[in-house]
Design a protein around this motif. Structure first.
Motif, PDB file in Angstrom:
ATOM      1  N   LYS A 251     -16.278 -25.709   9.378  1.00  0.00           N
ATOM      2  CA  LYS A 251     -14.973 -26.041   8.823  1.00  0.00           C
ATOM      3  C   LYS A 251     -14.477 -24.890   7.950  1.00  0.00           C
ATOM      4  CE  LYS A 251     -12.494 -29.261   5.895  1.00  0.00           C
ATOM      5  NZ  LYS A 251     -12.620 -30.111   4.706  1.00  0.00           N
TER       6      LYS A 251
ATOM      7  N   GLN B  50      -1.235 -19.744   6.211  1.00  0.00           N
ATOM      8  CA  GLN B  50      -0.460 -20.561   5.265  1.00  0.00           C
ATOM      9  C   GLN B  50      -1.284 -20.753   3.997  1.00  0.00           C
ATOM     10  OE1 GLN B  50       2.564 -21.675   5.529  1.00  0.00           O
ATOM     11  NE2 GLN B  50       3.055 -21.571   7.712  1.00  0.00           N
TER      12      GLN B  50
ATOM     13  N   TYR C 237      -7.720 -27.034  -2.011  1.00  0.00           N
ATOM     14  CA  TYR C 237      -8.767 -26.010  -1.954  1.00  0.00           C
ATOM     15  C   TYR C 237      -8.511 -24.940  -2.998  1.00  0.00           C
ATOM     16  CZ  TYR C 237      -9.902 -28.053   2.565  1.00  0.00           C
ATOM     17  OH  TYR C 237     -10.251 -28.919   3.558  1.00  0.00           O
TER      18      TYR C 237
ATOM     19  N   ARG D 183       2.084 -32.507  -1.708  1.00  0.00           N
ATOM     20  CA  ARG D 183       3.382 -31.852  -1.682  1.00  0.00           C
ATOM     21  C   ARG D 183       3.660 -31.296  -0.300  1.00  0.00           C
ATOM     22  NH1 ARG D 183       6.436 -27.578  -4.420  1.00  0.00           N
ATOM     23  NH2 ARG D 183       8.123 -27.199  -2.954  1.00  0.00           N
TER      24      ARG D 183
ATOM     25  N   PHE E 183       6.217 -28.872   1.902  1.00  0.00           N
ATOM     26  CA  PHE E 183       7.163 -27.797   1.644  1.00  0.00           C
ATOM     27  C   PHE E 183       8.417 -27.963   2.491  1.00  0.00           C
ATOM     28  CE2 PHE E 183       3.073 -26.130   0.381  1.00  0.00           C
ATOM     29  CZ  PHE E 183       3.370 -25.633  -0.864  1.00  0.00           C
TER      30      PHE E 183
ATOM     31  N   PRO F   9       8.396 -26.289   7.477  1.00  0.00           N
ATOM     32  CA  PRO F   9       7.100 -26.858   7.847  1.00  0.00           C
ATOM     33  C   PRO F   9       5.980 -25.830   7.692  1.00  0.00           C
ATOM     34  CG  PRO F   9       8.580 -26.706   9.756  1.00  0.00           C
ATOM     35  CD  PRO F   9       9.374 -26.363   8.552  1.00  0.00           C
ATOM     36  N   SER F  10       4.999 -26.158   6.856  1.00  0.00           N
ATOM     37  CA  SER F  10       3.858 -25.269   6.657  1.00  0.00           C
ATOM     38  C   SER F  10       2.665 -25.915   7.325  1.00  0.00           C
ATOM     39  CB  SER F  10       3.551 -25.096   5.181  1.00  0.00           C
ATOM     40  OG  SER F  10       4.680 -24.706   4.484  1.00  0.00           O
ATOM     41  N   ILE F  11       2.405 -25.492   8.545  1.00  0.00           N
ATOM     42  CA  ILE F  11       1.234 -26.000   9.251  1.00  0.00           C
ATOM     43  C   ILE F  11       0.467 -24.798   9.761  1.00  0.00           C
ATOM     44  CG2 ILE F  11       2.265 -28.191   9.912  1.00  0.00           C
ATOM     45  CD1 ILE F  11       2.732 -26.763  12.674  1.00  0.00           C
ATOM     46  N   TYR F  12      -0.747 -25.052  10.251  1.00  0.00           N
ATOM     47  CA  TYR F  12      -1.571 -23.939  10.725  1.00  0.00           C
ATOM     48  C   TYR F  12      -1.377 -23.827  12.235  1.00  0.00           C
ATOM     49  CZ  TYR F  12      -3.542 -25.638   6.374  1.00  0.00           C
ATOM     50  OH  TYR F  12      -3.700 -26.110   5.097  1.00  0.00           O
ATOM     51  N   GLU F  13      -0.539 -22.884  12.642  1.00  0.00           N
ATOM     52  CA  GLU F  13      -0.115 -22.824  14.040  1.00  0.00           C
ATOM     53  C   GLU F  13      -1.252 -22.497  14.999  1.00  0.00           C
ATOM     54  OE1 GLU F  13       3.609 -20.987  14.781  1.00  0.00           O
ATOM     55  OE2 GLU F  13       4.469 -22.640  13.632  1.00  0.00           O
ATOM     56  N   ASP F  14      -2.245 -21.751  14.547  1.00  0.00           N
ATOM     57  CA  ASP F  14      -3.334 -21.356  15.445  1.00  0.00           C
ATOM     58  C   ASP F  14      -4.396 -22.443  15.610  1.00  0.00           C
ATOM     59  OD1 ASP F  14      -2.192 -18.949  15.953  1.00  0.00           O
ATOM     60  OD2 ASP F  14      -3.322 -17.846  14.451  1.00  0.00           O
ATOM     61  N   LEU F  15      -4.285 -23.511  14.840  1.00  0.00           N
ATOM     62  CA  LEU F  15      -5.253 -24.602  14.967  1.00  0.00           C
ATOM     63  C   LEU F  15      -4.616 -25.741  15.760  1.00  0.00           C
ATOM     64  CD1 LEU F  15      -6.716 -24.745  11.334  1.00  0.00           C
ATOM     65  CD2 LEU F  15      -7.729 -23.659  13.324  1.00  0.00           C
TER      66      LEU F  15
ATOM     67  N   GLU G 263      -7.832 -32.273  10.201  1.00  0.00           N
ATOM     68  CA  GLU G 263      -9.212 -32.229   9.721  1.00  0.00           C
ATOM     69  C   GLU G 263      -9.347 -31.315   8.502  1.00  0.00           C
ATOM     70  OE1 GLU G 263     -13.445 -31.570  11.919  1.00  0.00           O
ATOM     71  OE2 GLU G 263     -12.035 -29.918  11.879  1.00  0.00           O
ATOM     72  N   VAL G 264      -8.667 -30.159   8.547  1.00  0.00           N
ATOM     73  CA  VAL G 264      -8.724 -29.243   7.405  1.00  0.00           C
ATOM     74  C   VAL G 264      -8.142 -29.923   6.160  1.00  0.00           C
ATOM     75  CG1 VAL G 264      -7.716 -27.114   6.467  1.00  0.00           C
ATOM     76  CG2 VAL G 264      -8.774 -27.094   8.706  1.00  0.00           C
ATOM     77  N   SER G 265      -7.181 -30.825   6.373  1.00  0.00           N
ATOM     78  CA  SER G 265      -6.560 -31.501   5.234  1.00  0.00           C
ATOM     79  C   SER G 265      -7.367 -32.698   4.744  1.00  0.00           C
ATOM     80  CB  SER G 265      -5.162 -31.980   5.630  1.00  0.00           C
ATOM     81  OG  SER G 265      -4.457 -30.956   6.268  1.00  0.00           O
ATOM     82  N   TYR G 266      -8.342 -33.130   5.538  1.00  0.00           N
ATOM     83  CA  TYR G 266      -9.149 -34.306   5.166  1.00  0.00           C
ATOM     84  C   TYR G 266      -9.919 -34.011   3.881  1.00  0.00           C
ATOM     85  CZ  TYR G 266     -12.519 -38.132   5.787  1.00  0.00           C
ATOM     86  OH  TYR G 266     -13.285 -39.251   5.622  1.00  0.00           O
TER      87      TYR G 266
ATOM     88  N   GLU H 100       3.005 -32.129   9.035  1.00  0.00           N
ATOM     89  CA  GLU H 100       2.738 -31.782   7.641  1.00  0.00           C
ATOM     90  C   GLU H 100       2.685 -33.039   6.770  1.00  0.00           C
ATOM     91  OE1 GLU H 100       5.269 -28.849   5.842  1.00  0.00           O
ATOM     92  OE2 GLU H 100       3.945 -28.685   4.114  1.00  0.00           O
TER      93      GLU H 100
ATOM     94  N   LEU I  22      -0.605 -34.583   4.581  1.00  0.00           N
ATOM     95  CA  LEU I  22      -0.637 -35.130   3.220  1.00  0.00           C
ATOM     96  C   LEU I  22      -1.239 -36.523   3.226  1.00  0.00           C
ATOM     97  CD1 LEU I  22       2.854 -34.098   1.864  1.00  0.00           C
ATOM     98  CD2 LEU I  22       0.667 -32.978   1.531  1.00  0.00           C
TER      99      LEU I  22
END
Lengths: 380, 249
Positions: free
Chosen positions: A225, A236, A245, B88, B90, B93-99, B106-109, B160, B164
């Protein structure tokens, strides 16, 4: 159960790439090359350690360091200090005015071993220092920069400045460091002569072994992860920060890891080449490491290894044949990579070779299927 | 008049931020009750986004206090504010385009947030369940394993919001969630917000008055860094000061 999973992984596409690399390094090169050329491949591979560190730090996390030579050099100097102390036994240095200290100290009128050289009598301390000294300096730089949110170009320039400062420091403190000549005339490792062809061949295999250790650690980090967080952070940063984080701690971690990789590379360099000098610490080698990584593909650990092999082989070839052209060639190569194929060799491979591969397994699978049905029929 | 502070989930008092003497937010006070949907409206440059920046720690306040569930946020670092329960979104849209969508969620979990934790993190059943549950809420179940770069603008906005939601924040702050959306997407977003507000307090910045009317419990109108008017949508719409500086145009 675990063994089965491992075999399954080896059969996967990724596993096959690792096996092919291992075959190339462990079987093909040692059989095809004489001892001198094999030793040169070993030297090229030491740069691959630094390039793999840059894949994690630059390709994956967007932190461009123009100072990986610092950590490569620190690892190399740690190893060189140990080897130099062993080569400077009182018997070997009996003609000096102070026997038992390295020759360059004697030339510089030092009469006692400096305190920071003392622990390098111990091999186990040296092994730890090869990892810990680069990691510690990287940690200090990273905390100072990333906690203050210094990044991008500013960070790259600062790392480059530190590389320059370290070179000047090493050259200026000749009595403690061997100055511009570096630490030379290294002979034995725990009584084992490292200058013979057999020793160099064995050290080549040790180097390949360490390379695979770093490769597996790097691959594991990228698959965890944490690897996904690093990628997210590159694209981002604020979104990662506002997902709870502490962005700086992740940057510190990856920068220290890259520094440790480079440190191991430096130590393997000293062992295989037999000396260490400031010319492997400064700005030029640091930028070369970035170019290796860019040519190989900054998002691919395997690409970094191939990049290191190919660019260094080209460097040897060109500097043997057209010494004055090499630097221009390197510059052109870097510009070409950045403009034309930003994902390097790995990117070209993914785009042009991988589609062909999918045809290949069809043939292999047919072969396998036949091989598998045969014993069954025999059993009947 | 002022009720006891424990009733508010968020209490902003005397908040001021000055950029080289220009007060983008000037002595602002704002109180949110639990499970309330509050919308902030106002002309461009009124300081709406700055208020969200101040609450989530992106900008440090010059003066004043922000109390969230009894904790003073002005002195906390950004990631600790998030961990305290403030999410929060933004404006862009602030997302991780390569994921993939799955990996974005999952990264936000909220697990494995330290370096060691992230290395040891395992994609277990609880994580998968949480991701799938949120994906359903944000209408992206079918897209879970697609790269996020391939989503439409509206879907990115929902993703996004989903990122949250999976953090289970107590306060959700959304900066123009329907900007750039089609009419159909706006309707779906309003529906999404209604589901969200069953369990969360929401603070939204929005320009679209129709949308504001659909979702808001209370509306705060900002002008030149100050609160111009506050109350129900109808109350605000009829306030002559609001008509003059904002709605009249």
């Amino acid at each position: 159960m675990k063994a089965n999973l491992f075999i399954e992984w080896l059969k996967s596409r990724e596993g096959i790439y690792y096996v092919l690399l291992a075959l190339l390094l462990v079987v093909v090169f040692p059989l095809a090359l004489d001892s001198f050329r094999l030793n040169m491949v070993g030297k090229y591979l030491t740069y691959a350690f630094a390039a793999m560190g840059l894949v994690l730090c630059w390709g994956r996390s967007g932190i461009l360091s123009l100072g990986q030579g610092i950590f490569f050099g620190l690892g190399g100097y740690c190893m060189a200090m140990f080897l130099k102390l062993e080569a400077s036994s009182p018997e070997n240095t009996a003609i000096q005015s102070t026997p038992g200290i390295p020759d360059f100290m004697d030339w510089n009128q030092l009469t006692a071993l400096p305190w920071f050289w003392e622990p390098f009598h111990s091999f186990s301390f040296t092994l730890i220092a090869v990892l810990a000294v680069p990691a510690l300096l990287a940690f200090i730089i990273a905390v100072a920069m990333f906690k203050r949110r210094v990044g991008g170009v500013y960070f790259a320039i600062i790392t480059q400045a530190i590389a320059a400062i370290l070179t000047i420091l090493i050259i200026g403190q000749q009595g403690f460091t061997g100055g511009v000549n570096g630490i030379t005339d290294l002979r034995t490792l725990m009584g084992w002569d490292i200058r013979t062809d057999e020793a160099k061949t064995l050290l080549y295999f040790v180097c390949v072994g360490m390379l695979f250790v770093c490769l597996i650690v790097g691959a594991w980090v990228m698959r965890s992860k944490l690897g996904r967080i690093l990628l997210a952070m590159r694209d981002q940063e604020d979104r990662v920060r506002f997902s709870g984080y502490d962005v700086a701690s992740f940057k510190i971690f990856v920068f220290c890891l890259a520094a440790m990789f480079a440190g191991v590379g430096g130590a393997m360099f000293t062992l295989q080449v037999g000396f260490m000098s400031p010319s492997f610490v400064g700005i030029v080698p640091s930028i070369e490491m970035v170019i290796l990584c860019a040519v190989g593909g900054r998002n691919s650990l395997l690409g970094a290894i191939y990049g290191a092999l190919i660019v260094n082989a080209a460097k040897t070839f060109f500097s043997e044949s057209f010494p004055e052209l090499w630097l221009y060639g390197l510059g052109v190569l870097f510009i070409a990579v950045v403009l034309a194929f930003p994902d390097g060799l790995a990117g070209l491979y993914r785009r042009y070779v991988m589609p062909l591969e999918s045809k290949l397994p069809a043939i292999l699978r047919r072969g396998n299927a036949e091989a598998q049905t045969l014993p069954v029929e025999e059993a009947k | 008049m002022s009720p006891s502070k424990q009733d508010f989930i968020l209490a902003v008092e005397g908040l001021t931020v000055s950029f080289d003497g220009f007060k983008a937010v000037n002595d602002l006070s704002l109180y949110l009750e639990p499970k309330e949907i509050r919308v902030i409206i106002g002309p461009n440059g009124a300081g709406k986004t700055t208020v969200l920046d101040l609450i989530c720690g992106k900008t440090k306040a010059t003066d004043g206090s922000i109390k969230f569930q009894g904790k003073e946020l002005t002195k906390m670092s950004e990631h600790n504010i998030v961990r305290a329960g403030v999410g929060r979104k933004f404006q862009n849209p602030s997302i991780y385009e390569d994921l993939t969508v799955f990996e974005n969620l999952e990264v936000s979990y909220p697990a494995g947030r330290s370096v060691i934790g992230a290395l040891a993190f395992k994609r277990d059943a609880a994580v998968i369940e949480a991701v799938e549950e949120v994906a359903e809420t944000i209408f992206l179940t079918d897209m879970l394993h697609q790269e996020a770069a391939l989503l439409s603008h509206g879907q990115k906005q929902w993703l996004e919001i989903g990122m949250l939601l999976i953090q289970k924040p107590d306060l959700l702050m959304l900066d123009e969630p329907v900007a750039g959306m089609s009419v159909a997407e706006r309707k779906k977003t309003a529906e999404l917000l209604r589901v969200i507000t069953e369990n969360h307090t929401v603070l939204v910045i929005e320009h679209d008055m129709q949308f504001v009317g659909d979702i808001a419990d209370r509306v705060t109108v900002m002008h030149q860094g100050k609160v111009l008017s506050e109350g129900s949508i109808d109350h605000v719409k009829q306030d002559p000061k609001v008509i003059e500086v904002y709605l009249g145009h």
